[in-house]
Scaffold this motif. Structure first.
Motif, PDB file in Angstrom:
ATOM      1  N   SER A 217      36.839  37.352  64.019  1.00 35.64           N
ATOM      2  CA  SER A 217      37.140  37.474  65.436  1.00 35.64           C
ATOM      3  C   SER A 217      38.236  36.491  65.834  1.00 35.64           C
ATOM      4  O   SER A 217      38.242  35.346  65.385  1.00 35.64           O
ATOM      5  CB  SER A 217      35.866  37.203  66.237  1.00 35.64           C
ATOM      6  N   ILE A 218      39.150  36.946  66.683  1.00 36.13           N
ATOM      7  CA  ILE A 218      40.203  36.089  67.222  1.00 36.13           C
ATOM      8  C   ILE A 218      39.988  36.015  68.725  1.00 36.13           C
ATOM      9  O   ILE A 218      39.929  37.041  69.404  1.00 36.13           O
ATOM     10  CB  ILE A 218      41.610  36.650  66.925  1.00 36.13           C
ATOM     11  N   ARG A 219      39.872  34.793  69.239  1.00 36.43           N
ATOM     12  CA  ARG A 219      39.716  34.594  70.676  1.00 36.43           C
ATOM     13  C   ARG A 219      41.071  34.784  71.339  1.00 36.43           C
ATOM     14  O   ARG A 219      42.075  34.237  70.883  1.00 36.43           O
ATOM     15  CB  ARG A 219      39.186  33.199  70.978  1.00 36.43           C
ATOM     16  N   CYS A 220      41.071  35.577  72.399  1.00 36.15           N
ATOM     17  CA  CYS A 220      42.301  35.869  73.133  1.00 36.15           C
ATOM     18  C   CYS A 220      42.039  35.756  74.625  1.00 36.15           C
ATOM     19  O   CYS A 220      40.890  35.717  75.061  1.00 36.15           O
ATOM     20  CB  CYS A 220      42.775  37.287  72.832  1.00 36.15           C
ATOM     21  N   LEU A 221      43.111  35.730  75.378  1.00 28.75           N
ATOM     22  CA  LEU A 221      43.027  35.850  76.824  1.00 28.75           C
ATOM     23  C   LEU A 221      43.694  37.154  77.213  1.00 28.75           C
ATOM     24  O   LEU A 221      44.783  37.481  76.717  1.00 28.75           O
ATOM     25  CB  LEU A 221      43.736  34.697  77.528  1.00 28.75           C
ATOM     26  N   VAL A 222      43.039  37.897  78.084  1.00 31.60           N
ATOM     27  CA  VAL A 222      43.637  39.080  78.687  1.00 31.60           C
ATOM     28  C   VAL A 222      44.231  38.589  80.000  1.00 31.60           C
ATOM     29  O   VAL A 222      43.509  38.110  80.882  1.00 31.60           O
ATOM     30  CB  VAL A 222      42.596  40.194  78.916  1.00 31.60           C
ATOM     31  N   VAL A 223      45.561  38.662  80.098  1.00 30.86           N
ATOM     32  CA  VAL A 223      46.292  38.015  81.182  1.00 30.86           C
ATOM     33  C   VAL A 223      47.009  39.065  82.035  1.00 30.86           C
ATOM     34  O   VAL A 223      47.864  39.794  81.524  1.00 30.86           O
ATOM     35  CB  VAL A 223      47.338  37.029  80.609  1.00 30.86           C
TER      36      VAL A 223
ATOM     37  N   SER B 121      37.286  38.649  72.703  1.00 28.20           N
ATOM     38  CA  SER B 121      37.274  38.471  71.252  1.00 28.20           C
ATOM     39  C   SER B 121      37.772  39.761  70.629  1.00 28.20           C
ATOM     40  O   SER B 121      37.290  40.845  70.972  1.00 28.20           O
ATOM     41  CB  SER B 121      35.866  38.169  70.748  1.00 28.20           C
ATOM     42  N   VAL B 122      38.724  39.640  69.736  1.00 28.63           N
ATOM     43  CA  VAL B 122      39.340  40.809  69.116  1.00 28.63           C
ATOM     44  C   VAL B 122      39.143  40.714  67.610  1.00 28.63           C
ATOM     45  O   VAL B 122      39.306  39.651  67.022  1.00 28.63           O
ATOM     46  CB  VAL B 122      40.850  40.876  69.453  1.00 28.63           C
TER      47      VAL B 122
END
Length: 152
Positions: A6-12, A100-101
């Motif tokens: 899993s890669i932590r991301c921000l949806v902006v 999380s992607v």
């Protein structure tokens, strides 16, 4: 069966679309109260005071206002080595949220986006644009140079 990492991301929310930004390049999300629109040059929307430093604000596109009600300042780490600063900001059009992607939940998105600096993706079935910061940062660096650089 092996689990996908899993890669932590921000949806902006940026410029009427959503960017998917890896959390590893995000230094902070804060109040844009100190954002100062100044003589915009291409990608340069102005400057913001952040932790005692003056950082440039990237304009994601020509139609995005520098500040907006409910916006936040997304501070990113400079990655490309082309900027004369270690961080820069983008003013969002709302509050970013964490996602999380995994490779299982990431797919190519709508090919209707006509900008090679933004890669359309579907993240867990949701449309987003993955910004190519390695392409956007040199544009910000050029705009900074045209504007006379960053004054501390």
């Amino acid at each position: 069966m092996a689990e996908s990492q899993s890669i932590r991301c921000l949806v902006v929310p940026v410029g009427g679309v959503q960017w998917l930004v890896p959390a590893a390049v995000v230094a902070e999300v804060t109040d844009p109260g100190t954002a100062v629109p100044e003589g915009a040059h291409d990608r340069l929307a102005g400057f913001a005071d952040w932790r005692g430093r003056r950082i440039p604000l990237m304009r994601p596109d020509d139609d995005t206002p520098a500040t907006h009600g409910g916006s936040r300042l997304l501070v990113l780490k400079a990655l490309s080595g082309t900027l004369p600063v270690s961080h820069y900001g983008i003013v969002t059009q709302g509050i970013p949220r964490i996602a999380s992607v995994t490779m299982d939940t990431l797919a190519p998105g709508d090919a209707g986006v006509d900008d090679e600096r933004l890669i359309p993706v579907l993240a867990a079935g949701e449309s987003a644009l993955l910004p190519r910061l390695d392409a956007l940062e040199p544009e910000l660096a050029s705009a900074l140079a045209a504007a006379g650089g960053v004054n501390p």
